[in-house]
Design an enzyme around this catalytic site. Structure first.
Site, mmCIF file in Angstrom:
data_model
loop_
_atom_site.group_PDB
_atom_site.id
_atom_site.type_symbol
_atom_site.label_atom_id
_atom_site.label_comp_id
_atom_site.label_asym_id
_atom_site.label_seq_id
_atom_site.Cartn_x
_atom_site.Cartn_y
_atom_site.Cartn_z
ATOM 1 N N VAL A 149 0.864 -1.176 0.000
ATOM 2 C CA VAL A 149 0.000 0.000 0.000
ATOM 3 C C VAL A 149 0.902 1.228 0.000
ATOM 4 O O VAL A 149 1.649 1.461 0.943
ATOM 5 C CB VAL A 149 -0.922 0.015 1.234
ATOM 6 C CG1 VAL A 149 -1.800 1.254 1.206
ATOM 7 C CG2 VAL A 149 -1.774 -1.240 1.273
ATOM 8 N N ASP A 150 0.854 1.978 -1.071
ATOM 9 C CA ASP A 150 1.754 3.106 -1.267
ATOM 10 C C ASP A 150 0.996 4.415 -1.103
ATOM 11 O O ASP A 150 0.159 4.769 -1.931
ATOM 12 C CB ASP A 150 2.378 3.031 -2.667
ATOM 13 C CG ASP A 150 3.363 4.149 -2.942
ATOM 14 O OD1 ASP A 150 3.764 4.821 -1.975
ATOM 15 O OD2 ASP A 150 3.720 4.349 -4.111
ATOM 16 N N THR A 151 1.282 5.147 -0.007
ATOM 17 C CA THR A 151 0.595 6.420 0.232
ATOM 18 C C THR A 151 0.944 7.460 -0.822
ATOM 19 O O THR A 151 0.261 8.467 -0.960
ATOM 20 C CB THR A 151 0.960 6.970 1.625
ATOM 21 O OG1 THR A 151 2.390 7.073 1.732
ATOM 22 C CG2 THR A 151 0.459 6.046 2.719
ATOM 23 N N ASN A 154 1.044 6.705 -4.017
ATOM 24 C CA ASN A 154 0.371 6.315 -5.252
ATOM 25 C C ASN A 154 -1.005 6.976 -5.317
ATOM 26 O O ASN A 154 -1.936 6.554 -4.643
ATOM 27 C CB ASN A 154 0.229 4.793 -5.311
ATOM 28 C CG ASN A 154 -0.572 4.336 -6.533
ATOM 29 O OD1 ASN A 154 -0.788 5.092 -7.467
ATOM 30 N ND2 ASN A 154 -1.012 3.098 -6.504
#
Length: 297
Positions: free
Chosen positions: A177-179, A181
Site C-alpha cells: 500500500v503506497d501512500t 500512489n
C-alpha cells in the site's frame, strides 16, 4: 426540551456515525439496516429519561446498546470484524461529540448534560446550521487524523496479498500500500493498482504478452501496437503518471474482472484498474504491485 426534537437530532447523528463507520471499515450493508439501528439508538436516548428505566443510563447498558446497534447495522459474523466495527464506531462517535461540543461552546449555545447525554436546552434559539457545521468539521478532523496515523504505519503492516482475475484466469501477487500512489484512471476516476508486467503477464492475452516482451517501459511503439491490437474483451486505457526522472510517463492499464484483497475476511473489488509497469518496482522483489491507499480505507 421537546421529545420529538431530541429523537430527530439523535437519529440523524446516529445515522451519520453509522454511515461513516460503514465507509471507513468498507462494510457491505444496506441503508435500511443503518436507519433501523439509528432509530434504536435515538429511542434509547428517550428511555433513559423514564424514571423506572434509569438503570439504562449506566455504563454496561450503554455498551450493550452499542453492541446491539452494530449487530443490527452490520451483522458482523467474525469476531475480528466486530471488534473493528466497534472500535471505529466509538472513535467516530468521540470525534463527532468533541467537534459538536466544541462548536456549541464557542457559539455560547445553551446545552445541558444529564444521565450521560448532552442536548440543546433552548431548542427555539438553536440554529440547525451549527449542527451541520459541527459534523463537517468533525469529518475533516477525523479524515486528517486517519491519514496521519495511516502514514505512520510501518511498511510491514502495509503489505497485502491480492488475487487478480481476468477472463477465467487468475494470479496471486504481493502488493504494498503506497501512500504516494495517487494514480486514478482519467476516464472513470477509479484507483489504479500498478503491477509489474512479469507478475501479471500469465493472465494477459498471448498477443499482448508478446508486445510487452519486445518493448521497454513508456515506449510509444508499445502503446501504439497494444492500442491497435486491443479487442472488445480487453480494452486498454492510457494512465499518465509522474516519477523521479520522468515528468510525462504513460502506463497502459486495463480493468480486471475482479481483485481480491486477502485477509481474515477477503474483500472483492471490481471497480479498479490495473496499470502495467514493464520493469521492476523494487530491487529485492519484496512486492510486485503498488496499491492505491484509497482501496483499503
Amino acid at each position: 426540551m421537546y421529545a420529538e426534537y431530541l429523537l430527530l437530532e439523535n437519529f440523524i447523528i446516529n445515522f451519520i456515525i453509522l454511515y461513516v463507520t460503514k465507509r471507513f471499515t468498507r462494510t457491505d450493508t444496506s441503508n435500511i439496516r443503518l436507519i433501523i439501528s439509528a432509530l434504536i439508538g435515538a429511542i434509547y436516548t428517550l428511555l433513559v429519561f423514564v424514571p423506572s428505566l434509569y438503570f439504562m443510563s449506566n455504563f454496561i447498558a450503554k455498551i450493550c446498546i452499542s453492541i446491539l446497534l452494530i449487530i443490527v447495522a452490520y451483522n458482523p459474523i467474525k469476531l475480528k470484524k466486530f471488534i473493528k466495527l466497534f472500535t471505529t464506531f466509538y472513535t467516530v462517535s468521540f470525534v463527532f461529540a468533541g467537534g459538536s461540543f466544541a462548536l456549541f461552546y464557542l457559539t455560547n449555545s445553551r446545552i445541558y448534560f444529564g444521565k450521560g447525554i448532552f442536548y440543546i436546552r433552548d431548542i427555539a434559539g438553536f440554529n440547525p446550521g451549527f449542527l451541520v457545521v459541527g459534523i463537517i468539521i468533525s469529518l475533516l478532523f477525523f479524515k486528517i487524523a486517519f491519514q496521519y496515523i495511516y502514514s505512520k504505519l510501518s511498511k510491514q503492516n502495509m503489505y497485502i496479498n491480492l488475487t487478480v482475475k481476468l477472463q477465467n484466469k487468475k494470479t496471486k501477487l504481493k502488493g504494498l500500500v503506497d501512500t504516494g500512489n495517487s494514480l486514478m484512471d482519467p476516464i472513470t476516476n477509479i484507483p489504479v493498482i500498478v503491477v509489474e508486467f512479469s507478475a501479471i503477464k500469465e493472465i494477459l492475452p498471448i498477443s499482448i504478452q508478446e508486445i510487452f516482451t519486445r518493448y521497454s517501459e513508456n515506449d510509444l511503439n508499445l502503446i501504439s501496437e497494444v492500442m491497435y491490437k486491443e479487442d472488445e474483451i480487453l480494452k486498454f486505457r492510457l494512465i499518465p503518471f509522474k516519477s523521479i526522472g520522468m515528468d510525462n510517463g504513460m502506463l497502459l492499464g486495463f480493468k480486471p474482472d475482479e481483485v481480491i484483497l486477502e485477509s481474515d475476511e477477503d474483500r472483492k473489488i471490481s471497480n479498479i484498474v490495473i496499470g502495467i509497469y514493464n520493469n521492476h518496482l523494487t530491487k529485492d522483489n519484496d512486492y510486485v504491485a503498488l496499491l492505491h491507499p484509497e482501496i483499503i480505507n
